[in-house]
Design an enzyme around this catalytic site. Structure first.
Site, PDB file in Angstrom:
ATOM      1  N   ASP A  57       0.826  -1.207   0.000  1.00 18.44           N
ATOM      2  CA  ASP A  57       0.000   0.000   0.000  1.00 18.44           C
ATOM      3  C   ASP A  57       0.867   1.268   0.000  1.00 18.44           C
ATOM      4  O   ASP A  57       1.905   1.322   0.661  1.00 18.44           O
ATOM      5  CB  ASP A  57      -0.880  -0.020   1.264  1.00 18.44           C
ATOM      6  CG  ASP A  57      -1.827   1.157   1.314  1.00 18.44           C
ATOM      7  OD1 ASP A  57      -2.642   1.288   0.386  1.00 18.44           O
ATOM      8  OD2 ASP A  57      -1.746   1.958   2.273  1.00 18.44           O
ATOM      9  N   GLU A 105       1.359  -0.189  -4.958  1.00 21.00           N
ATOM     10  CA  GLU A 105       0.403   0.856  -5.353  1.00 21.00           C
ATOM     11  C   GLU A 105       1.134   2.191  -5.332  1.00 21.00           C
ATOM     12  O   GLU A 105       1.369   2.767  -4.271  1.00 21.00           O
ATOM     13  CB  GLU A 105      -0.788   0.898  -4.382  1.00 21.00           C
ATOM     14  CG  GLU A 105      -1.769   2.004  -4.707  1.00 21.00           C
ATOM     15  CD  GLU A 105      -2.256   2.773  -3.482  1.00 21.00           C
ATOM     16  OE1 GLU A 105      -3.239   3.514  -3.619  1.00 21.00           O
ATOM     17  OE2 GLU A 105      -1.671   2.669  -2.404  1.00 21.00           O
ATOM     18  N   GLY A 157     -16.774  10.798 -26.298  1.00 25.65           N
ATOM     19  CA  GLY A 157     -16.311  10.463 -27.644  1.00 25.65           C
ATOM     20  C   GLY A 157     -15.169  11.335 -28.134  1.00 25.65           C
ATOM     21  O   GLY A 157     -14.651  11.137 -29.225  1.00 25.65           O
ATOM     22  N   SER A 187      -9.001   7.229 -34.716  1.00 26.76           N
ATOM     23  CA  SER A 187      -9.100   8.019 -33.488  1.00 26.76           C
ATOM     24  C   SER A 187     -10.228   7.546 -32.573  1.00 26.76           C
ATOM     25  O   SER A 187     -10.247   7.877 -31.388  1.00 26.76           O
ATOM     26  CB  SER A 187      -9.296   9.499 -33.839  1.00 26.76           C
ATOM     27  OG  SER A 187     -10.440   9.641 -34.653  1.00 26.76           O
TER      28      SER A 187
END
Ligand code: CA
Length: 509
Positions: free
Chosen positions: A231, A261, A300, A402
């Site tokens: 951790d 992490e 998008g 893309s």
């Protein structure tokens, strides 16, 4: 040969009913059947919140739910005996176990101490006051409920670098204890990110270092786990974990797998850290998580050609543990950056089916998060199955666009029926003309995820594959199903024959 999958075996909002170790134990064989090869267990150590603590507010490293401390014997997940039984059952099912080690800080001290400390600006930890002042700090840990069992080490102010509370001074700042300094080999955010929370453990103090080495050996012997998820490593001296892992591996003569992490989207910081720890651990691919999150949340606009750029998967694939979400990124948590539901199947398709990276599946995605009304990612079991059966061989890009991302796995003769075509999009779908390879000429590919029609590969090794708007498609050789149905049938037949044989021996005996 197997394609490993790690399961993060918890999410933040599991019920605090003390039954999680027992549940994991009961499900061990089911996990193995799903293709899970290692399981990251939540912190087993007693936290300051007792039976309600998720485990990151660690109080006593030697209390795994065995002593009456912080209001209960058990932890959120159960008792020490249940933890060990759970590890044993997972091992028996062929699943590696990873313990969550939280060594950066301590919370819930048993008492205060009078010391001298210097105020530090929390926003710039290099902005340190000149004069030490009197301070009353929560740094005395005597563990009265445990006594001296397993370790007689007593934690006091001399074991910590800093705290964020001084009973004699109401200023909201950090308090660097007199004679202490920040470790220099930590993350550079806020000037120096040694301090995260609670009483910050001084891992460079020789006595503390010895005690934490001792704890590592004890933990391996006592619980029989196979490795660790470490951790908050960006808040801990890099040299500490480099040496800690080396010493532990030497002493135990075991591999002791470790993944750290290091919460940082900048891949350069991760690469620097890997060098500092002599590549002694893997790291979670945090940059990739943020790319997946962005692709899912930017309506998008995200350029899918950037997806793998500057990720750990791209730059240090042998050290990359890939993931989509975790207990910190889930809604309501400290690092909330949840990958939107509509993109989850695509995100898991990427990490489970691509060649590079060791994928970690999140509990909250596999089983949902009922407290938030979030359902399971329904495609996940199928994607995990496809990983085992088909995600083999060389990887080539399927498309350069893309808004479309995808790849082909060429398969290998060592795994009959292997090979696949993966496509996903963050905007409009469509049809892609993809080179699958001459080896597949004339074969049929079935769409296992994505609901598209089957495709026949042309004699030139090319074919047209489709993906729906905002969707993902996984095509696998038709052959795969036949191979695995046959294998399942022969295994079942052998098992049946073995059972009949067993009965006969018993009757005759
Ligand atoms: Ca620290």
């Amino acid at each position: 040969m197997r394609n490993g999958v790690m399961l993060q075996g918890f999410q933040w909002e599991l019920p605090a009913d003390g039954r999680h170790w027992s549940l994991l134990k009961k499900q061990a064989r089911q996990f193995a059947r799903m293709g899970i090869t290692s399981l990251w267990l939540p912190p087993a150590t007693k936290g300051s919140g007792g039976a309600n603590d998720v485990g990151y507010g660690v109080y006593d490293l030697y209390d795994l739910g065995e002593f009456d401390q912080k209001g209960s014997v058990r932890t959120k997940y159960g008792t020490a005996a249940e933890y060990r039984a759970c590890v044993k059952a997972l091992r028996a099912a062929g699943i590696q176990t990873l313990a969550d080690a939280v060594l950066n800080h301590r919370l819930g001290a048993d008492g205060t101490e009078r010391v001298r400390a210097v105020p530090v600006n929390p926003d710039n930890r290099l902005d340190i006051g000149q004069e030490p002042v009197e301070a009353e700090v929560y740094t005395r840990f005597g563990f009265p409920g445990r006594g001296k069992r397993y370790s007689g080490f007593e934690w006091n102010a001399s074991c910590f670098t800093a705290v964020d509370w001084n009973g004699l001074d109401p200023r909201r700042c950090l308090w660097l204890l007199e004679g202490k300094q920040w470790a220099t080999d930590v993350d550079g955010e806020h000037g120096n990110y040694d301090y995260l929370m609670g009483a910050d453990v001084d891992v460079n103090d020789p006595r503390v270092k010895r005690e934490l080495n001792r704890w590592g050996r004890w933990y391996l012997l006592h619980t029989r786990v196979d490795g660790f998820r470490l951790d908050a490593v960006k808040h801990i001296s890099a040299a500490f974990y480099r040496d800690w892992l080396k010493a532990l591996r030497r002493a135990s003569r075991r591999e002791v797998y470790a993944v750290g992490e290091y919460w940082q989207p900048d891949v350069e910081a991760l690469l620097r850290y890997l060098d500092q720890v002599d590549h002694g651990m893997d790291l979670f691919d945090v940059p990739l998580h943020f790319h997946l999150r962005e692709a899912s949340a930017s309506g998008g606009a995200y350029d899918m050609r950037q997806l793998m750029q500057a990720t750990l998967t791209q730059r240090a694939p042998m050290c990359a543990v890939t993931f989509v979400d975790n207990h910190d990124t889930q809604p309501g948590q400290s690092l909330e950056s949840w990958v939107d539901g509509w993109f989850k199947a695509a995100a898991y398709g990427i990490i489970l089916l691509q060649k590079e990276g060791y994928p970690c599946v999140f509990w909250g995605d596999l089983f949902g998060i009922p407290s938030r009304g979030i359902g399971a990612v329904s495609e996940l079991p199928e994607l995990m199955r496809i990983r085992r059966w088909c995600a083999w061989g060389e990887q080539t890009p399927a498309v350069e666009d893309s808004h479309l991302f995808g790849f082909v796995r060429g398969g290998t003769s060592a795994v009959p029926g292997s090979g696949l075509v993966f496509l996903c999009t963050n905007a409009r779908g469509g049809v892609c003309h993809v080179e699958v390879g001459q080896d597949f000429a004339g074969q049929t590919f079935r769409c296992a995820v994505g609901g598209q029609a089957s495709v026949r590969i042309g004699e030139d090794g090319w074919a047209d594959f489709a993906v729906a708007d905002g969707g993902c498609s996984v095509y696998v050789p038709q052959e795969t199903l036949r191979v695995h149905l046959w294998r399942a049938w022969t295994t079942a037949r052998k098992r049946l024959a073995g059972a009949v044989h067993g009965v006969r021996v018993k009757v005759l005996g």
